[in-house]
Design an enzyme around this catalytic site. Structure first.
Site, short mmCIF file in Angstrom:
data_model
loop_
_atom_site.label_atom_id
_atom_site.label_comp_id
_atom_site.label_asym_id
_atom_site.label_seq_id
_atom_site.Cartn_x
_atom_site.Cartn_y
_atom_site.Cartn_z
N LEU A 60 -6.59 0.12 1.09
CA LEU A 60 -5.43 0.80 0.62
C LEU A 60 -5.24 1.95 1.78
O LEU A 60 -5.58 3.05 1.40
CB LEU A 60 -5.66 1.43 -0.71
CG LEU A 60 -5.41 0.49 -1.96
CD1 LEU A 60 -5.65 0.96 -3.19
CD2 LEU A 60 -4.17 -0.26 -1.77
N HIS A 61 -4.40 1.40 2.74
CA HIS A 61 -4.20 2.41 3.87
C HIS A 61 -3.58 3.61 3.40
O HIS A 61 -3.89 4.81 3.53
CB HIS A 61 -3.58 1.83 4.98
CG HIS A 61 -3.76 0.49 5.27
ND1 HIS A 61 -5.09 0.51 6.22
CD2 HIS A 61 -3.57 -0.62 5.32
CE1 HIS A 61 -5.16 -0.99 6.71
NE2 HIS A 61 -4.47 -1.63 6.08
N ASP A 62 -2.08 3.50 3.00
CA ASP A 62 -1.31 4.65 2.80
C ASP A 62 -1.78 5.46 1.67
O ASP A 62 -1.46 6.74 1.69
CB ASP A 62 0.04 3.98 2.42
CG ASP A 62 0.85 3.50 3.81
OD1 ASP A 62 -0.07 3.74 4.88
OD2 ASP A 62 1.78 2.62 3.51
N THR B 135 -9.21 3.98 6.47
CA THR B 135 -8.56 3.20 5.57
C THR B 135 -9.34 1.82 5.25
O THR B 135 -9.25 1.42 4.30
CB THR B 135 -7.09 2.93 5.87
OG1 THR B 135 -6.87 2.06 7.03
CG2 THR B 135 -6.36 4.35 6.10
N ASP C 189 0.89 -1.04 -0.07
CA ASP C 189 -0.09 -0.02 -0.13
C ASP C 189 0.71 1.32 -0.07
O ASP C 189 0.39 2.08 -0.70
CB ASP C 189 -0.89 -0.04 1.08
CG ASP C 189 -0.27 -0.03 2.61
OD1 ASP C 189 0.47 -0.84 2.76
OD2 ASP C 189 -0.67 0.69 3.31
#
Ligand SMILES: [Ca+2]
Length: 313
Positions: free
Chosen positions: A242-244, A196, A15
């Site tokens: 998709l955290h980042d 997120t 991510d």
């Protein structure tokens, strides 16, 4: 508006990779001064290598990549191969990088950049444990007030924990570093699991990446295929979060997100809840707000922006 001068601090991570690709594809909004690698998802030797691999995948081999802290400030490193695979970038087969790391240490690069740029013009994007940032703040406390804003992925309130029942991975790995950052007085925007986990790559969204037909689109689809098996098993969710990329999307279009300006404190003592982000979402204390804690996003807008940007590479 001119692009924001940005340092991306990162522990790639699939991510993280998508976030870096989005940033490098968005020069109108994001001027990537450098990418600083930190130990986190996998050890530093791999996160720094992965950062180079991603810059080459993006076709941006001139990007400056720096090697940072190999371990948290006071603790032994905890990694997350169970999520990201042995390399941290499991999924696609990508060539070893030919570009080299910069000679300068990541922490010194952060310090020198803050020293040389005008006050309030450098944004720090943190996609991993906050060790490099805290180390820079410890080494040059007089420069903290020159940071424009910190936008970070970390923590959780309603979703509580992913690495322990109480804590999110990035904060848990280096809670002392997180404590320094949250107490720094710099304006902070937090992308916790609460938001997120709403940025889910469904099959349709992943097909859109793959349908780009480019090396970047196909690699992102393959990374997400790998990454999502963990979240599907753990959360029964429709796809991988998709955290980042929430951090990079916020830099491009903050209107996609909603949150509250609240007090956030980091637990650094308790064995049971170490690394917990205690967010005063309901305003039940008189502790001073120190962070904008994001809780919701326009997921369709987020994915159409991301796909459009990845298509440029
Ligand atoms: Ca990360």
């Amino acid at each position: 508006m001119s692009p924001r001068k940005t340092i991306i601090d990162t522990d790639p991570g699939q991510d993280d990779a998508v976030a870096i690709l989005q940033a490098l594809a968005s020069p109108e909004e994001i001027d990537v001064l450098g990418i600083t690698a930190v130990a986190g998802n996998v050890p530093l030797a791999l996160t720094q290598k992965n950062a180079l691999i991603i810059c080459e995948l993006a076709g941006k081999p001139d990007t400056k990549v720096f090697s940072g802290c190999a371990a948290p400030l006071q603790r032994k490193l905890v990694t997350a191969e169970h999520v990201h695979g042995k390399t941290g970038l499991d999924g696609p087969t990508l060539p070893d990088p030919t570009m080299a790391l910069q000679d300068q240490d990541a922490v010194d690069f952060i310090i020198d950049t803050l020293r040389s740029e005008d006050a309030g013009t450098v944004t720090l994007c943190a996609l991993g444990p906050l060790t490099n940032l805290a180390a820079a703040f410890n080494k040059a406390p007089e420069l903290v007030e020159k940071v424009q804003e910190i936008i970070l992925m970390g923590g959780a309130y309603f979703e509580v924990g992913n690495i322990t029942p109480a804590a999110e991975f990035n904060i848990y790995v280096d809670p002392e570093a997180a404590d320094i950052v949250f107490k720094s007085g710099v304006p902070i925007v937090v992308m916790p699991l609460d938001v997120t986990h709403k940025a889910l790559v469904t099959a349709t969204r992943n097909d859109a990446f793959r349908a780009l037909g480019t090396p970047v689109g196909i690699a992102v689809a393959e990374m997400t295929d790998f990454f999502e098996r963990f979240d599907k098993e753990k959360y029964g969710s429709a796809g991988a979060p998709l955290h980042d990329p929430c951090v990079t999307a916020y830099l491009i279009d903050p209107d996609l997100f909603k949150g509250r300006h609240v007090n956030v404190e980091i637990e650094t003592q308790s064995e049971l809840t170490l690394g917990m982000t205690v967010a005063d979402w309901w305003g039940v204390t008189d502790r001073k707000p120190n962070a904008t804690f994001i809780g919701d996003l326009d997921a369709d807008g987020f994915f159409s922006l991301l796909t459009e940007r990845l298509a440029r590479l």
